[in-house]
Design a protein around this motif. Structure first.
Motif, PDB file in Angstrom:
ATOM      1  N   MET A   1     -42.828 -13.281  20.285  1.00 45.31           N
ATOM      2  CA  MET A   1     -41.493 -12.385  19.925  1.00 45.31           C
ATOM      3  C   MET A   1     -41.437 -11.067  20.748  1.00 45.31           C
ATOM      4  N   GLY A   2     -42.840 -10.940  21.423  1.00 50.26           N
ATOM      5  CA  GLY A   2     -43.057  -9.473  22.102  1.00 50.26           C
ATOM      6  C   GLY A   2     -44.316  -9.288  22.365  1.00 50.26           C
ATOM      7  N   PHE A   3     -44.388  -8.210  23.464  1.00 48.57           N
ATOM      8  CA  PHE A   3     -45.330  -7.746  24.058  1.00 48.57           C
ATOM      9  C   PHE A   3     -45.581  -6.229  23.411  1.00 48.57           C
ATOM     10  N   ILE A   4     -46.261  -5.972  22.585  1.00 49.92           N
ATOM     11  CA  ILE A   4     -46.490  -4.642  22.120  1.00 49.92           C
ATOM     12  C   ILE A   4     -47.554  -3.917  22.684  1.00 49.92           C
ATOM     13  N   TYR A   5     -46.986  -2.762  23.773  1.00 48.70           N
ATOM     14  CA  TYR A   5     -48.065  -1.963  24.500  1.00 48.70           C
ATOM     15  C   TYR A   5     -48.549  -0.844  23.731  1.00 48.70           C
ATOM     16  N   LEU A   6     -49.786  -0.549  24.008  1.00 49.94           N
ATOM     17  CA  LEU A   6     -50.230   0.342  22.867  1.00 49.94           C
ATOM     18  C   LEU A   6     -51.186   1.204  23.856  1.00 49.94           C
ATOM     19  N   GLY A   7     -51.140   2.511  23.488  1.00 47.70           N
ATOM     20  CA  GLY A   7     -52.253   3.171  24.279  1.00 47.70           C
ATOM     21  C   GLY A   7     -51.998   4.971  23.860  1.00 47.70           C
ATOM     22  N   THR A   8     -52.507   5.676  24.638  1.00 49.20           N
ATOM     23  CA  THR A   8     -52.160   7.110  24.585  1.00 49.20           C
ATOM     24  C   THR A   8     -50.995   7.438  25.124  1.00 49.20           C
ATOM     25  N   PRO A   9     -49.938   8.208  24.462  1.00 48.59           N
ATOM     26  CA  PRO A   9     -48.632   8.390  25.027  1.00 48.59           C
ATOM     27  C   PRO A   9     -49.011   9.494  26.565  1.00 48.59           C
ATOM     28  N   SER A  10     -48.376   9.197  27.384  1.00 46.05           N
ATOM     29  CA  SER A  10     -48.660  10.032  28.552  1.00 46.05           C
ATOM     30  C   SER A  10     -47.251  10.798  29.016  1.00 46.05           C
TER      31      SER A  10
ATOM     32  N   PRO B   1     -35.019 -20.622   6.505  1.00 44.77           N
ATOM     33  CA  PRO B   1     -34.763 -20.934   7.784  1.00 44.77           C
ATOM     34  C   PRO B   1     -35.523 -20.108   8.852  1.00 44.77           C
ATOM     35  N   GLU B   2     -35.452 -20.820  10.085  1.00 41.64           N
ATOM     36  CA  GLU B   2     -36.218 -20.004  10.933  1.00 41.64           C
ATOM     37  C   GLU B   2     -35.798 -18.626  11.454  1.00 41.64           C
ATOM     38  N   ILE B   3     -34.557 -18.232  11.040  1.00 47.12           N
ATOM     39  CA  ILE B   3     -34.228 -16.806  11.453  1.00 47.12           C
ATOM     40  C   ILE B   3     -34.653 -15.885  10.318  1.00 47.12           C
ATOM     41  N   GLU B   4     -35.049 -16.264   9.246  1.00 49.19           N
ATOM     42  CA  GLU B   4     -35.659 -15.367   8.278  1.00 49.19           C
ATOM     43  C   GLU B   4     -36.913 -15.174   8.639  1.00 49.19           C
ATOM     44  N   GLN B   5     -37.706 -16.264   9.149  1.00 46.46           N
ATOM     45  CA  GLN B   5     -39.122 -16.030   9.372  1.00 46.46           C
ATOM     46  C   GLN B   5     -39.177 -15.119  10.808  1.00 46.46           C
ATOM     47  N   LYS B   6     -38.518 -15.209  11.524  1.00 50.68           N
ATOM     48  CA  LYS B   6     -38.573 -14.347  12.770  1.00 50.68           C
ATOM     49  C   LYS B   6     -38.087 -12.905  12.539  1.00 50.68           C
ATOM     50  N   MET B   7     -37.212 -12.887  11.379  1.00 54.95           N
ATOM     51  CA  MET B   7     -36.847 -11.243  10.938  1.00 54.95           C
ATOM     52  C   MET B   7     -38.105 -10.861  10.305  1.00 54.95           C
ATOM     53  N   SER B   8     -38.827 -11.888   9.598  1.00 49.05           N
ATOM     54  CA  SER B   8     -40.043 -11.116   8.931  1.00 49.05           C
ATOM     55  C   SER B   8     -40.986 -10.522   9.981  1.00 49.05           C
ATOM     56  N   LEU B   9     -41.239 -11.370  10.878  1.00 47.76           N
ATOM     57  CA  LEU B   9     -42.043 -11.082  11.862  1.00 47.76           C
ATOM     58  C   LEU B   9     -41.648  -9.705  12.534  1.00 47.76           C
ATOM     59  N   ALA B  10     -40.133  -9.554  12.938  1.00 46.80           N
ATOM     60  CA  ALA B  10     -39.785  -8.277  13.586  1.00 46.80           C
ATOM     61  C   ALA B  10     -39.952  -7.046  12.551  1.00 46.80           C
ATOM     62  N   ALA B  11     -39.966  -7.305  11.269  1.00 47.07           N
ATOM     63  CA  ALA B  11     -40.320  -6.461  10.436  1.00 47.07           C
ATOM     64  C   ALA B  11     -41.751  -6.022  10.368  1.00 47.07           C
ATOM     65  N   ALA B  12     -42.550  -6.945  10.524  1.00 44.72           N
ATOM     66  CA  ALA B  12     -43.976  -6.758  10.993  1.00 44.72           C
ATOM     67  C   ALA B  12     -44.391  -5.750  11.976  1.00 44.72           C
TER      68      ALA B  12
ATOM     69  N   PRO C   1     -53.466   0.057  27.975  1.00 44.19           N
ATOM     70  CA  PRO C   1     -55.022  -0.434  27.800  1.00 44.19           C
ATOM     71  C   PRO C   1     -55.020  -1.629  26.835  1.00 44.19           C
ATOM     72  N   THR C   2     -54.151  -1.601  25.823  1.00 47.57           N
ATOM     73  CA  THR C   2     -54.104  -2.829  24.948  1.00 47.57           C
ATOM     74  C   THR C   2     -53.037  -3.271  24.785  1.00 47.57           C
ATOM     75  N   LEU C   3     -52.714  -4.688  24.446  1.00 46.84           N
ATOM     76  CA  LEU C   3     -51.351  -4.983  24.047  1.00 46.84           C
ATOM     77  C   LEU C   3     -51.653  -5.876  22.928  1.00 46.84           C
ATOM     78  N   VAL C   4     -50.475  -6.298  21.940  1.00 45.17           N
ATOM     79  CA  VAL C   4     -50.609  -7.209  21.048  1.00 45.17           C
ATOM     80  C   VAL C   4     -49.410  -8.096  21.343  1.00 45.17           C
ATOM     81  N   LEU C   5     -49.799  -9.282  21.238  1.00 42.18           N
ATOM     82  CA  LEU C   5     -48.895 -10.331  21.310  1.00 42.18           C
ATOM     83  C   LEU C   5     -48.140 -10.697  19.841  1.00 42.18           C
ATOM     84  N   ALA C   6     -47.082 -10.689  19.540  1.00 40.52           N
ATOM     85  CA  ALA C   6     -46.394 -10.775  18.444  1.00 40.52           C
ATOM     86  C   ALA C   6     -45.856 -12.297  18.453  1.00 40.52           C
TER      87      ALA C   6
END
Ligand SMILES: Cc1cc2nc3c(=O)[nH]c(=O)nc-3n(C[C@H](O)[C@H](O)[C@H](O)COP(=O)(O)O)c2cc1C
Length: 187
Positions: free
Chosen positions: A157-166, A105-116, A89-94
């Motif tokens: 960096m990703g599609f985070i799919y969110l909803g009620t686990p089925s 450097p870029e890699i550190e910024q992407k690692m920070s986004l992954a940590a988020a 029902p809901t997606l978060v695009l990161a």
């Protein structure tokens, strides 16, 4: 939920149904994401939420990107792409807005986004919200970036799919720390 219990038990929920997270649950998830480690406080994070009919527009965009690579894609294949965002029902695009910085450097910024994103997943799990981080080739496709209105320096960096686990919750794999950890003795 105890913090260690949360860390040891978080799992993805690949099959999701309605309802999606409430605005209050999303707020907590984003606040958690914004506590990610961040070299030089660049805040290399941006998120787009997609729900309701906008998921269909996202599906059209994915189909357009897929057709860009392969003009003769079958209707079946195209409808598979169109249906992808409808799996929750809901997606978060990161998104990582990469900044020029002399020490970060870029890699550190992407690692920070992954940590988020990991913090967001943990905060979802802690609140009983099902989540799964997905990418796939189209995540990095220029047609998708353009359709989402990303700037030149921004990377999806990703599609985070969110909803009620089925369905039933999957069992967690048992892993041995010693398979991954050893002491470096200096020589
Ligand atoms: C950067 C990244 C991209 C991923 N992309 C996909 C994907 O496109 N499709 C998928 O099924 N799983 C993908 N995964 C894996 C799932 O998010 C999930 O971690 C995996 O199914 C294992 O489940 P668990 O998190 O419960 O251990 C990705 C994970 C990461 C870190």
């Amino acid at each position: 939920m105890d913090g260690i219990e949360l860390l040891l038990n978080r799992r993805s929920s690949p099959v999701l149904e309605s309802p999606g997270p409430t605005p209050e649950q999303l707020e907590v998830m984003f606040q958690a994401a914004l506590r990610a480690p961040d070299h030089a406080r660049l805040r290399p994070w941006r998120f787009l939420t997609v729900s309701g009919e906008a998921r269909e527009a996202l599906g059209e965009l994915l189909a357009k990107a897929a057709r860009f690579d392969q003009q003769d894609l079958s209707e079946d294949a195209l409808s598979r792409f169109r249906g992808m965002p409808l799996r929750a029902p809901t997606l978060v695009l990161a998104i990582c807005p990469v900044k020029e910085h002399p020490k970060v450097p870029e890699i550190e910024q992407k690692m920070s986004l992954a940590a988020a994103v990991q913090s967001l997943l943990l905060a979802a799990y802690a609140q009983g919200v099902g989540a799964v981080w997905r990418t796939g080739d189209l995540c990095y496709h220029p047609v998708v970036a353009e359709g989402l209105g990303l700037a030149e320096n921004e990377a999806l960096m990703g599609f985070i799919y969110l909803g009620t686990p089925s369905g039933s919750q999957k069992k967690l794999p048992v892993m041995e720390v010693s398979d991954f950890v050893s002491e470096w003795s200096g020589n």
